[in-house]
Design an enzyme around this catalytic site. Structure first.
Site, PDB file in Angstrom:
ATOM      1  N   TRP A 100      19.379  16.361  14.426  1.00  0.00           N
ATOM      2  CA  TRP A 100      19.720  17.970  14.392  1.00  0.00           C
ATOM      3  C   TRP A 100      21.207  18.328  15.255  1.00  0.00           C
ATOM      4  O   TRP A 100      22.363  19.207  14.925  1.00  0.00           O
ATOM      5  CB  TRP A 100      18.719  18.836  15.135  1.00  0.00           C
ATOM      6  CG  TRP A 100      17.719  18.534  14.283  1.00  0.00           C
ATOM      7  CD1 TRP A 100      16.725  17.638  15.117  1.00  0.00           C
ATOM      8  CD2 TRP A 100      17.489  18.602  12.993  1.00  0.00           C
ATOM      9  NE1 TRP A 100      15.577  17.725  14.063  1.00  0.00           N
ATOM     10  CE2 TRP A 100      16.274  18.348  12.979  1.00  0.00           C
ATOM     11  CE3 TRP A 100      18.008  19.055  12.253  1.00  0.00           C
ATOM     12  CZ2 TRP A 100      15.382  17.835  11.490  1.00  0.00           C
ATOM     13  CZ3 TRP A 100      17.492  19.341  10.370  1.00  0.00           C
ATOM     14  CH2 TRP A 100      16.286  18.667  10.399  1.00  0.00           C
ATOM     15  N   ASP A 167      20.439  25.044  21.104  1.00  0.00           N
ATOM     16  CA  ASP A 167      19.773  25.007  20.232  1.00  0.00           C
ATOM     17  C   ASP A 167      18.028  24.330  20.978  1.00  0.00           C
ATOM     18  O   ASP A 167      18.033  23.226  21.539  1.00  0.00           O
ATOM     19  CB  ASP A 167      19.950  23.667  19.263  1.00  0.00           C
ATOM     20  CG  ASP A 167      18.351  23.341  18.356  1.00  0.00           C
ATOM     21  OD1 ASP A 167      17.682  24.124  18.603  1.00  0.00           O
ATOM     22  OD2 ASP A 167      18.690  22.884  17.523  1.00  0.00           O
ATOM     23  N   LYS A 191       7.978  26.143  16.225  1.00  0.00           N
ATOM     24  CA  LYS A 191       6.799  24.593  17.259  1.00  0.00           C
ATOM     25  C   LYS A 191       6.637  25.184  18.340  1.00  0.00           C
ATOM     26  O   LYS A 191       5.382  25.152  18.412  1.00  0.00           O
ATOM     27  CB  LYS A 191       8.520  23.802  17.264  1.00  0.00           C
ATOM     28  CG  LYS A 191       9.171  23.654  16.993  1.00  0.00           C
ATOM     29  CD  LYS A 191      10.830  23.205  16.949  1.00  0.00           C
ATOM     30  CE  LYS A 191      11.423  22.412  15.450  1.00  0.00           C
ATOM     31  NZ  LYS A 191      10.740  21.658  14.715  1.00  0.00           N
TER      32      LYS A 191
HETATM   33  N1  PMP Z   1      16.745  22.460  15.351  1.00  0.00           N
HETATM   34  C1  PMP Z   1      15.943  21.567  16.413  1.00  0.00           C
HETATM   35  C2  PMP Z   1      16.033  21.015  17.623  1.00  0.00           C
HETATM   36  C3  PMP Z   1      14.853  21.178  15.226  1.00  0.00           C
HETATM   37  O1  PMP Z   1      13.889  20.024  15.572  1.00  0.00           O
HETATM   38  C4  PMP Z   1      15.189  21.057  13.969  1.00  0.00           C
HETATM   39  C5  PMP Z   1      13.616  20.902  12.774  1.00  0.00           C
HETATM   40  N2  PMP Z   1      12.794  20.095  13.448  1.00  0.00           N
HETATM   41  C6  PMP Z   1      16.311  22.204  13.455  1.00  0.00           C
HETATM   42  C7  PMP Z   1      16.605  22.739  14.121  1.00  0.00           C
HETATM   43  C8  PMP Z   1      15.974  23.130  12.129  1.00  0.00           C
HETATM   44  O2  PMP Z   1      15.026  23.902  11.876  1.00  0.00           O
HETATM   45  P1  PMP Z   1      15.026  24.501  10.525  1.00  0.00           P
HETATM   46  O3  PMP Z   1      14.592  23.096   9.304  1.00  0.00           O
HETATM   47  O4  PMP Z   1      14.153  25.651  10.725  1.00  0.00           O
HETATM   48  O5  PMP Z   1      15.653  24.330   9.597  1.00  0.00           O
END
Ligand code: PMP
Length: 353
Positions: A100, A167, A191
């Site tokens: 990510w 993030d 989450k």
């Molecule tokens: N950042 C992190 C740390 C994640 O774990 C995730 C998804 N598991 C995301 C961003 C992406 O999130 P989304 O699917 O809502 O775009």
């Protein structure tokens, strides 16, 4: 019900689900379902005001911070951050600690220059990389404080005058930190906060004036803040469920929440370390309190243990498709007793081999 260790959409507290269900039928004797209340009416205004003030209270932030509720998930934040704060001729720093994090970096390159301050990519992201000296001219430094797929977590943060952007999707509200060190924090709800469909952003007010290009309102933090997150129709139900979770966290207290999370992680990592069937993937000093990743020495035991656990009503422990193995997510809503059941299943599986 199953014990759900999924990384997200993840387990929510039972009380939250019960209150949310009742509100779908009728919200607070209003004669309306929560799904029907107007997004510019008093009922929603109150929900938003309480949610915003709980976010500030739980993160111990003052009114220097705006709380925003956005759509588009973590993915949109990967773009919105550079779109708003990275001018074409400027440079932003990124710490490449996982999938990510590297997606966020890839998106930033669409808007300006980037500098990778540290990366653990070559070692399959099994640890948090050390970061280089942070040049003062950077527009911001972005990092992913908890790497959901690899089960690693930052336990220290850069000391710099450059704005820190984090993030915190898979860990926000799981531990006490000095959150005022960050200029922008974002976290998807699915989450630790609520259902998918809403992303929480906490942003220092002074950042709002640093917008680097003309943007449509819906992509501008400044415009969204000016409209108090109601620039368009917000996901009312997802925000309401998030409020219920925030109340639940407040009732427990952040300190107790963190203590419980540390205890859950300790139980599981100790079980992994004493096992001769399973082993931990991440470097011990960087092991995430939220996502514990482990594998079986013998690949044949992977599916066998998934099936064994499922028979004991344990679900969601399959590792991310890109890494395999197992991942047990220990978000706030997971209790110690549930982790004990997983640990017992691991021991019984091993004993039966
Ligand atoms: N950042 C992190 C740390 C994640 O774990 C995730 C998804 N598991 C995301 C961003 C992406 O999130 P989304 O699917 O809502 O775009």
């Amino acid at each position: 019900m199953l014990i759900n260790f999924d990384a997200g959409p993840a387990a929510l507290p039972k009380e939250v689900l019960q209150q949310a269900s009742a509100s779908i039928v009728e919200y607070n004797n209003s004669g309306l379902s929560i799904l029907e209340i107007p997004h510019r009416g008093k009922l929603f205004e109150e929900i938003l005001a309480e949610a915003n003030s709980l976010v500030r209270e739980l993160l111990e932030l003052d009114s220097d911070y705006e709380v925003l509720w956005l759509q588009g998930g973590g993915r949109l934040q990967f773009s919105m951050v550079p779109m708003n704060f990275l001018a074409p001729e400027a440079t932003a720093g990124y710490i490449d600690s996982g999938h990510w994090a590297s997606e966020a970096l890839r998106n930033a390159r669409l808007y300006g220059d980037t500098l990778i301050l540290g990366s653990s990519r070559a070692d399959k992201y099994t640890y948090i990389p050390e970061w280089e000296h942070i040049p003062a001219h950077l527009a911001y430094v972005h990092f992913t404080s908890n790497n959901t797929i690899y089960g690693t977590q930052f336990f220290g943060f850069p000391h710099t005058e450059v704005p820190l952007v984090a993030d915190m999707s898979s860990e926000l509200f799981s531990r006490r930190l000095d959150y005022s060190r960050f200029s922008l924090i974002y976290a998807v709800a699915q989450k630790n906060i609520g259902p998918a469909g809403v992303t929480l952003v906490v942003i220092r007010r002074s950042m709002l004036d640093r917008q680097k290009r003309v943007l449509p309102g819906i992509l501008s933090y400044k415009d969204i803040a000016a409209s108090n997150s109601v620039l368009n129709t917000p996901p009312v139900f997802a925000i309401y469920c998030s409020l219920l979770t925030l109340r639940w966290i407040k009732a427990a207290g952040m300190e107790a929440m963190e203590r419980r999370n540390r205890e859950k992680a300790r139980l599981l990592y100790e079980a992994i370390d004493r096992s001769s069937v399973f082993y931990g993937v991440a470097r011990p000093a960087h092991r995430s309190l939220m996502n514990a990743c482990f594998r079986a020495h013998d690949e044949r035991h992977t599916q066998a243990f998934l099936d064994f656990a499922r028979e004991r009503n344990i679900t969601g422990i399959k590792g991310h498709r890109s890494v395999g193995g197992f991942r047990a997510s220990l978000y706030n809503a997971i209790g110690i007793g549930e982790v004990e059941q997983l640990v017992q299943a691991m021991a019984d599986f091993e004993a039966g081999l």
